[in-house]
Design a protein around this motif. Structure first.
Motif, PDB file in Angstrom:
ATOM      1  N   MET A   1     -36.182 -63.575 -46.993  1.00 21.94           N
ATOM      2  CA  MET A   1     -36.300 -62.623 -48.082  1.00 21.94           C
ATOM      3  C   MET A   1     -36.037 -61.210 -47.553  1.00 21.94           C
ATOM      4  N   SER A   2     -35.345 -60.429 -48.329  1.00 21.95           N
ATOM      5  CA  SER A   2     -35.011 -59.066 -47.950  1.00 21.95           C
ATOM      6  C   SER A   2     -36.223 -58.160 -48.062  1.00 21.95           C
ATOM      7  N   LYS A   3     -36.295 -57.219 -47.141  1.00 22.61           N
ATOM      8  CA  LYS A   3     -37.343 -56.209 -47.203  1.00 22.61           C
ATOM      9  C   LYS A   3     -36.857 -55.054 -48.066  1.00 22.61           C
ATOM     10  N   GLU A   4     -37.772 -54.455 -48.774  1.00 21.44           N
ATOM     11  CA  GLU A   4     -37.441 -53.280 -49.577  1.00 21.44           C
ATOM     12  C   GLU A   4     -37.255 -52.080 -48.661  1.00 21.44           C
ATOM     13  N   ILE A   5     -36.226 -51.292 -48.955  1.00 25.45           N
ATOM     14  CA  ILE A   5     -35.965 -50.088 -48.174  1.00 25.45           C
ATOM     15  C   ILE A   5     -35.979 -48.898 -49.121  1.00 25.45           C
ATOM     16  N   VAL A  14     -35.902 -51.972 -40.518  1.00 27.78           N
ATOM     17  CA  VAL A  14     -35.059 -53.118 -40.873  1.00 27.78           C
ATOM     18  C   VAL A  14     -33.842 -53.179 -39.958  1.00 27.78           C
ATOM     19  N   LEU A  15     -33.241 -52.037 -39.668  1.00 27.03           N
ATOM     20  CA  LEU A  15     -32.081 -51.989 -38.780  1.00 27.03           C
ATOM     21  C   LEU A  15     -32.447 -52.505 -37.389  1.00 27.03           C
ATOM     22  N   GLU A  16     -33.532 -52.004 -36.827  1.00 29.35           N
ATOM     23  CA  GLU A  16     -33.937 -52.428 -35.489  1.00 29.35           C
ATOM     24  C   GLU A  16     -34.263 -53.916 -35.456  1.00 29.35           C
ATOM     25  N   GLU A  17     -34.947 -54.406 -36.469  1.00 27.25           N
ATOM     26  CA  GLU A  17     -35.271 -55.832 -36.540  1.00 27.25           C
ATOM     27  C   GLU A  17     -33.987 -56.666 -36.618  1.00 27.25           C
ATOM     28  N   THR A  18     -33.037 -56.222 -37.429  1.00 26.89           N
ATOM     29  CA  THR A  18     -31.766 -56.931 -37.577  1.00 26.89           C
ATOM     30  C   THR A  18     -30.998 -56.962 -36.263  1.00 26.89           C
ATOM     31  N   LEU A  19     -30.915 -55.824 -35.585  1.00 28.28           N
ATOM     32  CA  LEU A  19     -30.187 -55.775 -34.317  1.00 28.28           C
ATOM     33  C   LEU A  19     -30.854 -56.642 -33.258  1.00 28.28           C
ATOM     34  N   ARG A  20     -32.174 -56.646 -33.212  1.00 27.25           N
ATOM     35  CA  ARG A  20     -32.877 -57.510 -32.259  1.00 27.25           C
ATOM     36  C   ARG A  20     -32.636 -58.983 -32.587  1.00 27.25           C
ATOM     37  N   ASP A  21     -32.653 -59.325 -33.891  1.00 28.90           N
ATOM     38  CA  ASP A  21     -32.376 -60.700 -34.304  1.00 28.90           C
ATOM     39  C   ASP A  21     -30.957 -61.121 -33.929  1.00 28.90           C
ATOM     40  N   MET A  22     -30.056 -60.155 -33.849  1.00 24.37           N
ATOM     41  CA  MET A  22     -28.669 -60.436 -33.450  1.00 24.37           C
ATOM     42  C   MET A  22     -28.545 -60.533 -31.928  1.00 24.37           C
ATOM     43  N   LEU A  72     -24.042 -50.753 -43.104  1.00 19.42           N
ATOM     44  CA  LEU A  72     -25.428 -50.836 -43.589  1.00 19.42           C
ATOM     45  C   LEU A  72     -25.537 -51.566 -44.921  1.00 19.42           C
ATOM     46  N   LYS A  73     -24.450 -51.663 -45.660  1.00 19.22           N
ATOM     47  CA  LYS A  73     -24.551 -52.394 -46.929  1.00 19.22           C
ATOM     48  C   LYS A  73     -24.726 -53.895 -46.692  1.00 19.22           C
ATOM     49  N   TYR A  74     -24.443 -54.371 -45.480  1.00 19.72           N
ATOM     50  CA  TYR A  74     -24.644 -55.783 -45.138  1.00 19.72           C
ATOM     51  C   TYR A  74     -25.819 -55.972 -44.193  1.00 19.72           C
ATOM     52  N   LEU A  75     -26.658 -54.977 -44.100  1.00 20.46           N
ATOM     53  CA  LEU A  75     -27.774 -55.008 -43.161  1.00 20.46           C
ATOM     54  C   LEU A  75     -28.666 -56.234 -43.345  1.00 20.46           C
ATOM     55  N   LYS A  81     -21.876 -61.820 -39.625  1.00 16.56           N
ATOM     56  CA  LYS A  81     -20.552 -62.035 -40.223  1.00 16.56           C
ATOM     57  C   LYS A  81     -19.854 -60.710 -40.519  1.00 16.56           C
ATOM     58  N   HIS A  82     -20.611 -59.690 -40.851  1.00 13.44           N
ATOM     59  CA  HIS A  82     -20.047 -58.412 -41.281  1.00 13.44           C
ATOM     60  C   HIS A  82     -20.076 -57.336 -40.195  1.00 13.44           C
ATOM     61  N   SER A  83     -20.330 -57.727 -38.953  1.00 11.73           N
ATOM     62  CA  SER A  83     -20.291 -56.754 -37.868  1.00 11.73           C
ATOM     63  C   SER A  83     -18.991 -56.936 -37.086  1.00 11.73           C
ATOM     64  N   LEU A  84     -18.569 -55.874 -36.448  1.00 12.38           N
ATOM     65  CA  LEU A  84     -17.346 -55.897 -35.644  1.00 12.38           C
ATOM     66  C   LEU A  84     -17.721 -55.530 -34.220  1.00 12.38           C
ATOM     67  N   LYS A  85     -17.331 -56.375 -33.274  1.00 16.03           N
ATOM     68  CA  LYS A  85     -17.620 -56.164 -31.856  1.00 16.03           C
ATOM     69  C   LYS A  85     -16.308 -55.815 -31.165  1.00 16.03           C
ATOM     70  N   ILE A  86     -16.281 -54.644 -30.498  1.00 12.88           N
ATOM     71  CA  ILE A  86     -15.060 -54.162 -29.852  1.00 12.88           C
ATOM     72  C   ILE A  86     -15.346 -53.905 -28.373  1.00 12.88           C
ATOM     73  N   ASN A  87     -14.590 -54.540 -27.506  1.00 18.03           N
ATOM     74  CA  ASN A  87     -14.722 -54.303 -26.062  1.00 18.03           C
ATOM     75  C   ASN A  87     -14.250 -52.895 -25.741  1.00 18.03           C
ATOM     76  N   TYR A  88     -14.948 -52.236 -24.827  1.00 16.64           N
ATOM     77  CA  TYR A  88     -14.573 -50.874 -24.443  1.00 16.64           C
ATOM     78  C   TYR A  88     -13.143 -50.807 -23.917  1.00 16.64           C
ATOM     79  N   ALA A  89     -12.686 -51.869 -23.258  1.00 14.60           N
ATOM     80  CA  ALA A  89     -11.325 -51.884 -22.708  1.00 14.60           C
ATOM     81  C   ALA A  89     -10.269 -51.778 -23.810  1.00 14.60           C
TER      82      ALA A  89
END
Length: 149
Positions: A1-5, A14-22, A72-75, A81-89
């Motif tokens: 269930m989504s948390k209210e923001i 919510v952002l920190e929890e999401t990033l840790r879950d990832m 953040l709209k897909y937080l 699925k909605h994040s993009l990972k880019i290597n520094y190289a």
């Protein structure tokens, strides 16, 4: 269930929890920024906030060897699925500028350019620097994990 923001603090939680879950480790290595267009056009077209409405806000997370961009709209709606990972190289033409009030962070990946804007000096804030502003300055002092030459 989504948390209210309703507040920036709830958004941060919510952002920190999401990033840790990832599976990410958080240590002043992320901030929220507004995605935009080239600096010379951003100010001209964004007076009505159409660009912000179109592109939205992103979390930029700087890991040891890659950058994660999360809209953040897909937080709370399948963020992996909605994040993009880019290597520094793969990142070229990385720069930080301050054309007006906001800082502009820009870079190129393959043939696509990305621009993000952050008011890291609390010019538009009544409450002072928030966690994003502080983290941005921390990353800038540390040359954005080597991306800033």
């Amino acid at each position: 269930m989504s948390k209210e923001i309703y507040t920036k603090e709830q958004e941060r939680e919510v952002l920190e929890e999401t990033l840790r879950d990832m599976g990410y480790y958080l240590n002043h290595n992320y901030f929220i920024a507004e995605r935009g267009i080239r600096p010379d056009l951003q100010w001209y077209f964004n007076w009505s906030h159409y660009i912000t409405a179109y592109f939205g806000f992103y979390c930029l997370l700087f890991e040891e060897d890659h950058l994660v961009m999360l809209s953040l709209k897909y937080l709370q709606n399948d963020p992996e699925k909605h994040s993009l990972k880019i290597n520094y190289a793969d990142i070229t033409d990385f720069f930080i500028s301050r054309p007006l009030i906001q800082y502009c962070l820009g870079f190129k990946v393959e043939n696509k350019r990305y621009y993000f804007y952050i008011d890291a000096n609390a010019s538009y804030s009544f409450t002072g620097l928030d966690f994003s502003d502080k983290n941005f300055h921390y990353l800038m002092e540390n040359h954005f994990k080597g991306l800033m030459k």
